[in-house]
Design a protein around this motif. Structure first.
Motif, PDB file in Angstrom:
ATOM      1  N   GLU A   1      48.664  16.769 -26.236  1.00 13.15           N
ATOM      2  CA  GLU A   1      47.953  15.538 -25.877  1.00 13.15           C
ATOM      3  C   GLU A   1      47.017  15.109 -27.005  1.00 13.15           C
ATOM      4  O   GLU A   1      46.976  13.933 -27.367  1.00 13.15           O
ATOM      5  CB  GLU A   1      47.170  15.697 -24.580  1.00 13.15           C
ATOM      6  CG  GLU A   1      46.471  14.396 -24.175  1.00 13.15           C
ATOM      7  CD  GLU A   1      46.115  14.318 -22.714  1.00 13.15           C
ATOM      8  OE1 GLU A   1      45.599  13.269 -22.300  1.00 13.15           O
ATOM      9  OE2 GLU A   1      46.340  15.294 -21.976  1.00 13.15           O
TER      10      GLU A   1
ATOM     11  N   TYR B   1      51.341  27.120 -20.968  1.00  8.52           N
ATOM     12  CA  TYR B   1      51.495  25.699 -20.705  1.00  8.52           C
ATOM     13  C   TYR B   1      50.214  24.908 -20.939  1.00  8.52           C
ATOM     14  O   TYR B   1      50.230  23.833 -21.531  1.00  8.52           O
ATOM     15  CB  TYR B   1      51.946  25.476 -19.254  1.00  8.52           C
ATOM     16  CG  TYR B   1      53.399  25.762 -18.974  1.00  8.52           C
ATOM     17  CD1 TYR B   1      54.402  25.377 -19.855  1.00  8.52           C
ATOM     18  CD2 TYR B   1      53.773  26.414 -17.798  1.00  8.52           C
ATOM     19  CE1 TYR B   1      55.734  25.639 -19.579  1.00  8.52           C
ATOM     20  CE2 TYR B   1      55.100  26.681 -17.517  1.00  8.52           C
ATOM     21  CZ  TYR B   1      56.082  26.283 -18.404  1.00  8.52           C
ATOM     22  OH  TYR B   1      57.397  26.541 -18.125  1.00  8.52           O
TER      23      TYR B   1
ATOM     24  N   GLU C   1      49.863  21.993 -23.575  1.00  9.28           N
ATOM     25  CA  GLU C   1      49.603  20.637 -23.080  1.00  9.28           C
ATOM     26  C   GLU C   1      48.388  20.037 -23.770  1.00  9.28           C
ATOM     27  O   GLU C   1      48.403  18.872 -24.180  1.00  9.28           O
ATOM     28  CB  GLU C   1      49.403  20.685 -21.558  1.00  9.28           C
ATOM     29  CG  GLU C   1      49.286  19.330 -20.894  1.00  9.28           C
ATOM     30  CD  GLU C   1      47.862  18.818 -20.816  1.00  9.28           C
ATOM     31  OE1 GLU C   1      47.688  17.593 -20.655  1.00  9.28           O
ATOM     32  OE2 GLU C   1      46.922  19.623 -20.921  1.00  9.28           O
TER      33      GLU C   1
END
Length: 216
Positions: A138, A130, A134
């Motif tokens: 981003e 994760y 992430e």
């Protein structure tokens, strides 16, 4: 404690990348786990070794185990330069290694990602969970918004990112990404290819962004 306390002498010079696309500093997103296949840590070690031999500084999340550990061990073993960026809360849990060329301790995860961006010329994602995904998405969203024009590359030699690449193709086909958006994330299957893609000169900005990554 000062949230920007750091050791070492490396500064923020990488933010001003030469116009010829020379790769001086590479941000690597990767997992703190090793995964079930030894090829993941082996690939991380090859990337770290190659960056060190080519004089490319590695910027990463400061971990010392899993894929992160293999990457950083290889850079240090080759006498290369590696900067770790980690929030104080994680450092307090002893998740960060202190034997890096440079250690930056920041106040939050948001500061961590903004600083990793400012220190780096391009981004490569190795296998991870994760946190890795992430960070990848981003930084890609920032590129889509025009907040930066640095290259973003997925690197795996065993198909780890193939489902993700197909998902991005699907999002494009369903009308949620333009062709240009889809091209923001490239997929490489060897270290040499990943560094070649990462070293491509950044696309020229069409206009100055009204906000920067540190403000998102």
């Amino acid at each position: 404690m000062n949230p920007n306390r750091h050791t070492g002498s490396t500064g923020d010079a990488a933010a001003a990348r030469p116009a010829d696309g020379t790769l001086k500093s590479l941000c690597v997103f990767c997992g703190a786990s090793a995964g079930v296949r030894p090829t993941h840590v082996q690939l991380a070690a090859r990337l770290g070794q190659t960056c060190a031999r080519r004089g490319i500084r590695v910027v990463y999340g400061a971990g010392g185990v899993g894929v992160m550990g293999a990457l950083s061990d290889a850079v240090l073993a080759e006498g290369g330069s590696i900067t770790g960026v980690i929030p104080q809360a994680l450092m307090d849990r002893e998740y960060g290694r202190r034997d890096l060329t440079e250690l930056r301790i920041v106040g939050s995860m948001h500061e961590r990602k903004a600083l990793m961006h400012s220190l780096s010329d391009a981004f490569v994602a190795l296998p991870g969970g994760y946190g890795t995904l992430e960070e990848l998405f981003e930084i890609t969203a920032w590129a889509q918004l025009g907040l930066h024009h640095k290259r973003i590359v997925l690197l795996d030699d065993g198909g780890f990112f193939s489902p993700l690449s197909r998902m991005l193709d699907h999002a494009r086909d369903e009308g949620f990404l333009s062709d240009a958006d889809r091209q923001l994330v490239q997929h490489a299957k060897s270290v040499d290819d990943a560094l070649r893609l990462a070293a491509r000169p950044p696309a020229p900005p069409t206009e100055a962004p009204v906000i920067g990554p540190s403000q998102t």
